[in-house]
Structures are given as structure tokens and as C-alpha cells.
Scaffold this motif. Structure first.
Motif, PDB file in Angstrom:
ATOM      1  N   SER A 308       0.831  -1.199   0.000  1.00 51.01           N
ATOM      2  CA  SER A 308       0.000   0.000   0.000  1.00 51.01           C
ATOM      3  C   SER A 308       0.873   1.258   0.000  1.00 51.01           C
ATOM      4  CB  SER A 308      -0.934   0.006   1.209  1.00 51.01           C
ATOM      5  OG  SER A 308      -0.218   0.186   2.422  1.00 51.01           O
ATOM      6  N   ARG A 312       0.810   4.249  -2.750  1.00 53.21           N
ATOM      7  CA  ARG A 312       0.681   5.658  -2.386  1.00 53.21           C
ATOM      8  C   ARG A 312       1.781   6.505  -3.041  1.00 53.21           C
ATOM      9  NH1 ARG A 312      -1.453   4.934   3.211  1.00 53.21           N
ATOM     10  NH2 ARG A 312      -3.374   6.152   3.306  1.00 53.21           N
ATOM     11  N   SER A 313       2.975   5.933  -3.102  1.00 49.64           N
ATOM     12  CA  SER A 313       4.087   6.652  -3.728  1.00 49.64           C
ATOM     13  C   SER A 313       3.813   6.896  -5.211  1.00 49.64           C
ATOM     14  CB  SER A 313       5.390   5.868  -3.550  1.00 49.64           C
ATOM     15  OG  SER A 313       6.467   6.529  -4.163  1.00 49.64           O
ATOM     16  N   LYS A 315       0.828   7.168  -6.538  1.00 49.83           N
ATOM     17  CA  LYS A 315      -0.273   8.129  -6.602  1.00 49.83           C
ATOM     18  C   LYS A 315       0.193   9.555  -6.303  1.00 49.83           C
ATOM     19  CE  LYS A 315      -4.674   9.425  -6.504  1.00 49.83           C
ATOM     20  NZ  LYS A 315      -5.579   9.361  -7.666  1.00 49.83           N
ATOM     21  N   LEU A 316       0.997   9.701  -5.260  1.00 50.44           N
ATOM     22  CA  LEU A 316       1.359  11.040  -4.791  1.00 50.44           C
ATOM     23  C   LEU A 316       2.612  11.611  -5.431  1.00 50.44           C
ATOM     24  CD1 LEU A 316       0.622  10.520  -0.980  1.00 50.44           C
ATOM     25  CD2 LEU A 316      -0.874  11.538  -2.717  1.00 50.44           C
ATOM     26  N   LEU A 360      -4.325   1.851   3.423  1.00 48.37           N
ATOM     27  CA  LEU A 360      -4.690   2.898   2.452  1.00 48.37           C
ATOM     28  C   LEU A 360      -5.749   3.844   3.005  1.00 48.37           C
ATOM     29  CD1 LEU A 360      -4.808   0.788  -0.828  1.00 48.37           C
ATOM     30  CD2 LEU A 360      -3.188   2.610  -0.296  1.00 48.37           C
ATOM     31  N   GLU A 363      -7.785   5.839   0.442  1.00 49.55           N
ATOM     32  CA  GLU A 363      -7.047   6.662  -0.531  1.00 49.55           C
ATOM     33  C   GLU A 363      -7.733   6.591  -1.899  1.00 49.55           C
ATOM     34  OE1 GLU A 363      -4.337   9.296  -1.732  1.00 49.55           O
ATOM     35  OE2 GLU A 363      -3.983   8.323   0.212  1.00 49.55           O
ATOM     36  N   ILE A 366      -7.083   4.142  -5.855  1.00 47.66           N
ATOM     37  CA  ILE A 366      -6.284   2.920  -5.696  1.00 47.66           C
ATOM     38  C   ILE A 366      -7.219   1.737  -5.439  1.00 47.66           C
ATOM     39  CG2 ILE A 366      -4.468   1.744  -4.406  1.00 47.66           C
ATOM     40  CD1 ILE A 366      -3.304   4.441  -3.682  1.00 47.66           C
ATOM     41  N   VAL A 439      -3.408   1.845  -9.754  1.00 49.08           N
ATOM     42  CA  VAL A 439      -3.354   3.235  -9.306  1.00 49.08           C
ATOM     43  C   VAL A 439      -3.716   4.126 -10.483  1.00 49.08           C
ATOM     44  CG1 VAL A 439      -1.973   5.024  -8.199  1.00 49.08           C
ATOM     45  CG2 VAL A 439      -1.489   2.601  -7.721  1.00 49.08           C
TER      46      VAL A 439
END
Length: 440
Positions: A308, A312-313, A315-316, A360, A363, A366, A439
Motif C-alpha cells: 500500500s 501511495r508513492s 499516486k502522490l 490505504l 485513498e 487505488i 493506481v
């Protein structure tokens, strides 16, 4: 394939509906499983047809479908023999006998199947050919204990290993050394006939000695390796098993029984091939695939948290790749049941997903799907499950506390309440787990 999937590649990923996302994840999973179907891959890996008899033996979740695929590929060769597969995984065959037995804990049918297979390869000659069809699950299905050990004792050892957190490699190391057929002993029994082994891999690193505990592969581990594993997980072995290991230590100083020089082993399907098949579906849809590994191990919940973080990496920060992307991985994680715990229903894939959803925490953008390629996640009837940004909120609306379900190892029940289980039925193949994190 649904109509929505036909249009997936013409729609920008950012505009996909949830239905499109779910269909896309399932399309990738199905492509991965199909890449390991014996009916698609087995024929091109067959050896030369023999001058003498052709005896077919095999064990594993894909053994019956492999036998049927072999019969279809060689209609002009008189085939004989016997294979064993998991209950519910049988496929109709013409001349090769198909047996069923218990998995993951062996039963009396597993022991009898091993005896029948050993009997089938006895008395062969040099111009005879044995085709061994080996796939994941074969260890439990070929449960013929070494002399002096009872099946009940071996079952107790198997249960302890399943709950200890031991890796599949470690479990199979123990199984080989307490068996009368594994660790190359099947190939030794077939001597002087040539043995051609066709393998569908389900283990990290595709080690042929580990898949189904290597019944046709000379074992390179020792009795001391087994004792180290037992000590590592603070387990105990019955006196009869310890006696077998002691005898093996003495026998190791002598020349092992022979195997035919022309023996061969071929991987016809592997976890990496399956991930590549899923990746190709992603590329066609304009989504960048990243294969994180095909041999990942470790605690299922910890893996869910780790993956997860990678999602996130993406996505962001657009690292290690920019969205839209899908993170793919294979291998086999574990669910450790600690002393005193009374686990609920669940498998390593649903536990991975529930931990991932927890981490997550809703989030946006995702989604993830994970499942066992054989269609059975652990001992339940689902292959796995699917999560998205609304998973926790939907659970909360139903009065479900995801953290409590995770602590009880009851992930199957959680996803069943949400109707998010992935149901495929037995797929008749097995290249272990397929994990997909999308993602957008």
C-alpha cells in the motif's frame, strides 16, 4: 469477457467507472491464470515419443488437467499410468487414471495414491519413458511417509508447519526428508527408464526440488537442514521422525540410488510468465505495469501494508512509476496463527487485501485484487477478493470493524459481507498468488 472490457482501452483510465476498474482487474487476473493452463502450454514442451512404454504419473492441483492435455497432444501414443489431484480438481481422461486426495493436510487417499504411483513405474526398461506431471499441491497429495513414520504423525507435522509461519520452501524441505517418494525417490524407483518431468511452478524461485517436494529431483538438502527448521519455529518431531533423520544422516555417507542419465525437467508455466500475461493486458489498456517480483514471501498483513505504501508513492509522487499504473507481484505470503489464537475464515490473499485496505484508509484512485491462481485461497471457496477506496466505508456502514476482522484472521468473512470475494472455482492449474494494485 464483458462488453465493458472491450472498451477499456479506448477510455482514459481517469474516467473509468468502478465497474470498469473491477472488470479490468479481473481481466488481468484471468489472463494470468490462463497463461498457466496445461491445454495452452503443455504440448510444445513434450519430449520425443518413446520406443517402449509411456507411463504417465503426476501429482498436484494441475495434475489431472495436465494428463488430459497430454492425451490430447499425443493421441497416437498408448499412454498408461496414474496421477493424483486435489478434491474437486479432477478432469476426465481416457487412459490415465485420475485419483483425488486431501489438500493441504494429507489423508489416507494421499498415501495410497503415492503407493499406486510408485507401483506404476516399477519394472520399466531403458527404452521406456516416464512423463511426470508435477504442480503445486503435490506434497500433500503424495503423502507416503518414510518407513517407521505413520500418516497421522506426518499429518501432525504438516499442521504444525502450516500454522508456524514457515515458508513453502521450508515446509517442503521437511516433507522431502520424511517421505518415501519425494526428494528424487520417484525417479529412483523408475530407473533405468528415462523420466521427463513437466512442471507448473508455484514456488518462489521456481526451484524444482521444492515444487511438490521434488519427487523426481535429487535432494540437495540434508537432515540437519530439517532440524534447523524445526528449531527455528520451536516445533517438535515425533521420535519416529527423528529416527528417520538419524538414519538418513548415516545413509548420506553412501552412494545414493541411481537415476537415468537422460532424465529432464522443464518448466512449462511459472509465476513470472503469469505476471507477464497480466502485464500485457495492462499495456493494451494504456496502463503501465510494474512487476515487483514473482517470488515474494513474508507475513500477509505486513506485505499488504508495504505494498500500500508503494501504491501511495505512485499516486502522490509518480515513483517508481507515474499513474496510471498497476503493481503486480506473485509468490506466497504466510498467515501465522499464534498459540492460543482461534482464527476465523480467511487465506493469505484476503488477509493481504484487508491489511492493504486498512493502510490505504480510503485513498482515492487505488484498487487492488489478489487471489490464488488455483481458485482456492487457503481452505475457503474463494480465490481471493477485491478492494477499493470505499471498502472500509462500506464495511463500517454494515457495522464491520476491519481491524477486528484482521486481528481474528477472519478476512474471508469481511469480504463475504461486502460481496467482494472473487469466485472462480478450481482453475485446474497453479502458479501461486497473483496480486494486482491499480493506481489511477
Amino acid at each position: 469477457m464483458s462488453d465493458s472490457l472491450h472498451t477499456a482501452s479506448t477510455i482514459r483510465p481517469a474516467d473509468w467507472s468502478e465497474a470498469h476498474v473491477r472488470g479490468f482487474l479481473r481481466e488481468m487476473f484471468d489472463a494470468a491464470v490462463a497463461s498457466a493452463s496445461p491445454f495452452h502450454v503443455l504440448a510444445r514442451f513434450l519430449p520425443e515419443k518413446p520406443k517402449g512404454r509411456c507411463v504417465v504419473v503426476g501429482a498436484g492441483k494441475a495434475a489431472a488437467s495436465m494428463a488430459a492435455a497430454l492425451e490430447a497432444a499425443w493421441p497416437d501414443v498408448p499412454l498408461e499410468g496414474v496421477v493424483v489431484t486435489r478434491d474437486g480438481h479432477a478432469t476426465p481422461t481416457k487412459s490415465i487414471r485420475v485419483l483425488e486426495a486431501s489438500h493441504p493436510v494429507p489423508d489416507e487417499r494421499s498415501e495410497q495414491a503415492a503407493r499406486d504411483i510408485l507401483k506404476a513405474v516399477q519394472g520399466l526398461r531403458e527404452d521406456d519413458l516416464v512423463i511426470a506431471l508435477i504442480s503445486g499441491g503435490g506434497s500433500a497429495l503424495l503423502a507416503l511417509p518414510a518407513e517407521g513414520i505413520t500418516l497421522d504423525e506426518k499429518k501432525q507435522i504438516a499442521r504444525k508447519l502450516l500454522h508456524s509461519g514457515a515458508t513453502i520452501t521450508e515446509m517442503n524441505t521437511v516433507r522431502r526428508h520424511l517421505s518415501a517418494i519425494k526428494g528424487g525417490r520417484l525417479a529412483q524407483a523408475a530407473y533405468p527408464a528415462t523420466v521427463a518431468t513437466l512442471v507448473i511452478s508455484d514456488v518462489p524461485g521456481d526451484d524444482p526440488a521444492v515444487i511438490a517436494s521434488g519427487p523426481t529431483v535429487q535432494d540437495e538438502t540434508t537432515a540437519q537442514d530439517v532440524l534447523r527448521i524445526i528449531q527455528k519455529y520451536d516445533l517438535t518431531l515425533p521420535p519416529a521422525a527423528l529416527a528417520v533423520l538419524k538414519q538418513e544422516d548415516e545413509a548420506a555417507k553412501q552412494t545414493p540410488p541411481p537415476m537415468a542419465e537422460g532424465n529432464s525437467l522443464t518448466m512449462i508455466a511459472t509465476p513470472f510468465f503469469a505476471l507477464e500475461a497480466a502485464a500485457e493486458v495492462a499495456r493494451r489498456a494504456g496502463v503501465t505495469p510494474v512487476i515487483l517480483g514473482d517470488a515474494l514471501e513474508g507475513e500477509s498483513s505486513s506485505a499488504g501494508i508495504l505494498f500500500s505504501g508503494v501504491a501511495r508513492s505512485v499516486k502522490l509522487h509518480g515513483q517508481p512509476v507515474a499513474a496510471p499504473a498497476v503493481l503486480l507481484s506473485g509468490g506466497e505470503t504466510t498467515v501465522t496463527i499464534r498459540p492460543g489464537e482461534k482464527p476465523g475464515k480467511g487465506g493469505r490473499n484476503t488477509e493481504f487485501l484487508l491489511a492493504c485496505a486498512q493502510s490505504l484508509s480510503g485513498e482515492p484512485g487505488i484498487w487492488a485484487m489478489a487471489g490464488d491462481s488455483d481458485g482456492i485461497d487457503g481452505t475457503e471457496d474463494a480465490a481471493g477478493a477485491l478492494i477499493g477506496p470505499q471498502t472500509l466505508a462500506r464495511g463500517k456502514a454494515l457495522g464491520l470493524n476491519a481491524e477486528d476482522f484482521l486481528k481474528r484472521h477472519d478476512s474471508y468473512s469481511y469480504f463475504k459481507e461486502l460481496s467482494d470475494l472473487v469466485m472462480t472455482g478450481p482453475t485446474l492449474t497453479n502458479v501461486n498468488d497473483i496480486r494486482l494494485i491499480l493506481v489511477l
